[in-house]
Design an enzyme around this catalytic site. Structure first.
Site, PDB file in Angstrom:
ATOM      1  CG  ASP A 171      -3.021  -4.366   8.655  1.00 52.19           C
ATOM      2  OD1 ASP A 171      -2.358  -3.441   8.146  1.00 52.19           O
ATOM      3  OD2 ASP A 171      -3.894  -4.170   9.518  1.00 52.19           O
ATOM      4  CG  HIS A 254      -0.439   1.021   6.458  1.00 59.85           C
ATOM      5  ND1 HIS A 254       0.431   0.122   7.036  1.00 59.85           N
ATOM      6  CD2 HIS A 254      -1.695   0.564   6.726  1.00 59.85           C
ATOM      7  CE1 HIS A 254      -0.278  -0.828   7.645  1.00 59.85           C
ATOM      8  NE2 HIS A 254      -1.567  -0.586   7.462  1.00 59.85           N
ATOM      9  CG  HIS A 257      -3.534  -0.015   1.741  1.00 58.37           C
ATOM     10  ND1 HIS A 257      -4.354   1.037   2.128  1.00 58.37           N
ATOM     11  CD2 HIS A 257      -4.354  -1.086   1.626  1.00 58.37           C
ATOM     12  CE1 HIS A 257      -5.594   0.629   2.234  1.00 58.37           C
ATOM     13  NE2 HIS A 257      -5.623  -0.664   1.938  1.00 58.37           N
ATOM     14  CG  HIS A 271      -6.084  -2.747   5.281  1.00 60.21           C
ATOM     15  ND1 HIS A 271      -5.934  -1.414   4.959  1.00 60.21           N
ATOM     16  CD2 HIS A 271      -5.170  -3.002   6.261  1.00 60.21           C
ATOM     17  CE1 HIS A 271      -4.967  -0.881   5.704  1.00 60.21           C
ATOM     18  NE2 HIS A 271      -4.500  -1.818   6.500  1.00 60.21           N
TER      19      HIS A 271
END
Length: 361
Positions: A171, A254, A257, A271
C-alpha cells in the site's frame, strides 16, 4: 488552489507503548470507551486496563462484532452514551478502527486509534469505510478531521503475521508515485487542495524507507521481533503513507486496485498486495524509466509482493476480463483521472499486460 496538509493531532510509536496508553489518553478525557474484537481484547485488554487504572482513567471495554456497519455503529454508540464517555478508543484492525472513528464522529467525541497491525495507511486518515451487516461495501464516511491520536505498539505489530506488514508495504509503495503524478497534474488531493511541499517530501521519504528497510523488516517480523527496520517500516506504512496519500493525492495505482476487485481470483488478496501490482501498472502507464521499474520489481520480489497476474491467482490471461478491470479503473470519479495525461481503458489494459510480462521475467 490553496495548499492543504492534514494529519492526526498526535502520532505515538514504540515497543510496548500500550503500557502507557492511560497517560496518553488522559488529556483527552477521563472516561474512555475502548472497542476491540474478542481476539484483540484477549491480546491487549489486561494491558490497557492496567494502564488506565494507574492513570486514573475510567475504562469501559465493548466488544466489536462483525462489520463496520450502521447497526454496529449505533449499538456501540448506545453503550458510549450510557457510559457517558469522553473519549472513544479503537484497538485492532481496520474495521474496528473505522467503527471507532464513526462513533466518535457521530458522538462528537475525540478518538484514539490503536492499530494492532500495519497493513494499510488508513489509521491516520479522516475516512471510514461503512459496510452492510453482510460485509458488502455501502459508503465512505468523510470525517471533517483526522484522529486526535494514533498509537502504534511496534512489539504487538511485529507479533502479527508478516504478510500483513508486507501488505502495508505494498500500500505504501504507491504513495510516492501517485503523489508525483498528482503533483504534475495539479489535481486536488483528498485534503481538498493542492499538495504542500512537506506532504510531497513525506511521500518520497516513504518510498526511500521501503527500499532501505523493507527486506530487513520482513526478516525481523518473520521472527516476531521488532528492530529499527521494523520501526521505520511501521512508520512508513502508517504515518508517511497516510499523510502522503491524503495530502499529496492518489492516482492510477489505487484505481487499478479497485478495478482488480472485479476479478474473483484476486478476492483472497489483501489491499496492499493488489496496490503493489497497481503501482507497477502505473509506472508502465506513464512510461517510467526501466531503472525505476526494475527497482520496484526487485523490491516487490524481495519482500514477497505480487509482480504479475499469476502471483495474484490469475492463471489464465483473459483479455475480456482484464478489459473489465481496465474499464472499472477508468470509471467516472476514479483517481486514475489525476494522472497528468488522458487515460483510457485500452491504455490501462496495455499497461497491465506489459507489467505482467515484466513482472514474470
Amino acid at each position: 488552489m490553496d495548499k492543504i496538509i492534514i494529519s492526526p493531532s498526535k502520532y505515538i510509536q514504540g515497543a510496548n507503548v500500550l503500557e502507557s496508553i492511560g497517560e496518553y489518553v488522559k488529556p483527552l478525557g477521563t472516561k474512555v470507551l475502548a472497542i476491540a474484537d474478542g481476539f484483540v481484547t484477549d491480546l491487549v485488554g489486561a494491558t490497557v486496563t492496567k494502564s488506565c487504572e494507574e492513570a486514573g482513567v475510567e475504562l469501559s471495554m465493548a466488544e466489536f462484532v462483525g462489520e463496520c456497519s450502521r447497526p454496529e455503529i449505533e449499538r456501540l454508540m448506545e453503550i458510549a452514551n450510557e457510559k457517558g464517555v469522553d473519549v472513544v478508543v479503537g484497538i485492532g484492525g481496520g474495521k474496528t478502527l473505522d467503527t471507532a472513528k464513526s462513533i466518535a464522529f457521530y458522538s462528537k467525541k475525540p478518538v484514539v486509534i490503536v492499530p494492532t497491525i500495519a497493513s494499510t495507511d488508513a489509521p491516520t486518515s479522516a475516512l471510514a469505510v461503512i459496510y452492510t451487516p453482510e460485509g458488502e461495501f455501502a459508503e465512505y464516511l468523510m470525517i471533517p478531521s483526522n484522529p486526535n491520536m494514533v498509537i502504534m505498539d511496534t512489539q504487538i505489530i511485529a507479533g502479527a503475521p508478516t504478510r500483513l506488514l508486507v501488505s502495508g508495504m505494498g500500500d505504501a509503495l504507491s504513495t510516492y508515485f501517485e503523489a508525483r503524478a498528482n503533483g504534475i497534474s495539479g489535481k486536488s488531493t483528498m485534503a481538498g487542495g493542492a499538495p504542500t511541499r512537506s506532504a510531497q517530501a513525506l511521500a518520497k521519504l516513504c518510498y526511500e524507507t521501503l527500499i532501505a528497510d523493507g527486506l530487513k523488516a520482513k526478516i525481523a517480523c518473520d521472527q516476531n521481533l521488532s528492530n529499527t527496520a521494523v520501526e521505520n517500516i511501521i512508520e512508513a506504512n502508517t504515518y508517511l503513507s497516510g499523510i502522503g496519500f491524503e495530502s499529496s493525492g492518489l492516482a492510477a495505482a489505487h484505481a487499478i486496485h479497485n478495478g482488480l476487485t472485479k476479478l474473483e481470483e484476486c478476492h483472497h488478496l489483501y489491499h496492499g498486495e493488489k496496490v503493489a501490482f497497481g503501482t507497477l501498472t502505473q509506472l508502465v502507464l506513464e512510461n517510467a524509466p526501466m531503472a525505476e521499474i526494475n527497482e520496484v520489481l526487485d523490491f516487490c520480489k524481495s519482500v514477497g509482493l505480487p509482480t504479475n497476474l499469476k502471483d495474484m491467482g490469475v492463471t489464465e490471461i483473459n483479455r475480456d476480463k482484464l478489459m473489465e478491470v481496465a474499464e472499472a479503473s477508468c470509471a467516472e470519479g476514479e483517481t486514475i483521472h489525476n494522472m497528468p495525461f488522458e487515460v483510457t481503458p485500452a491504455l490501462v489494459l496495455a499497461a497491465m499486460l506489459t507489467a505482467n510480462e515484466l513482472g514474470s521475467m
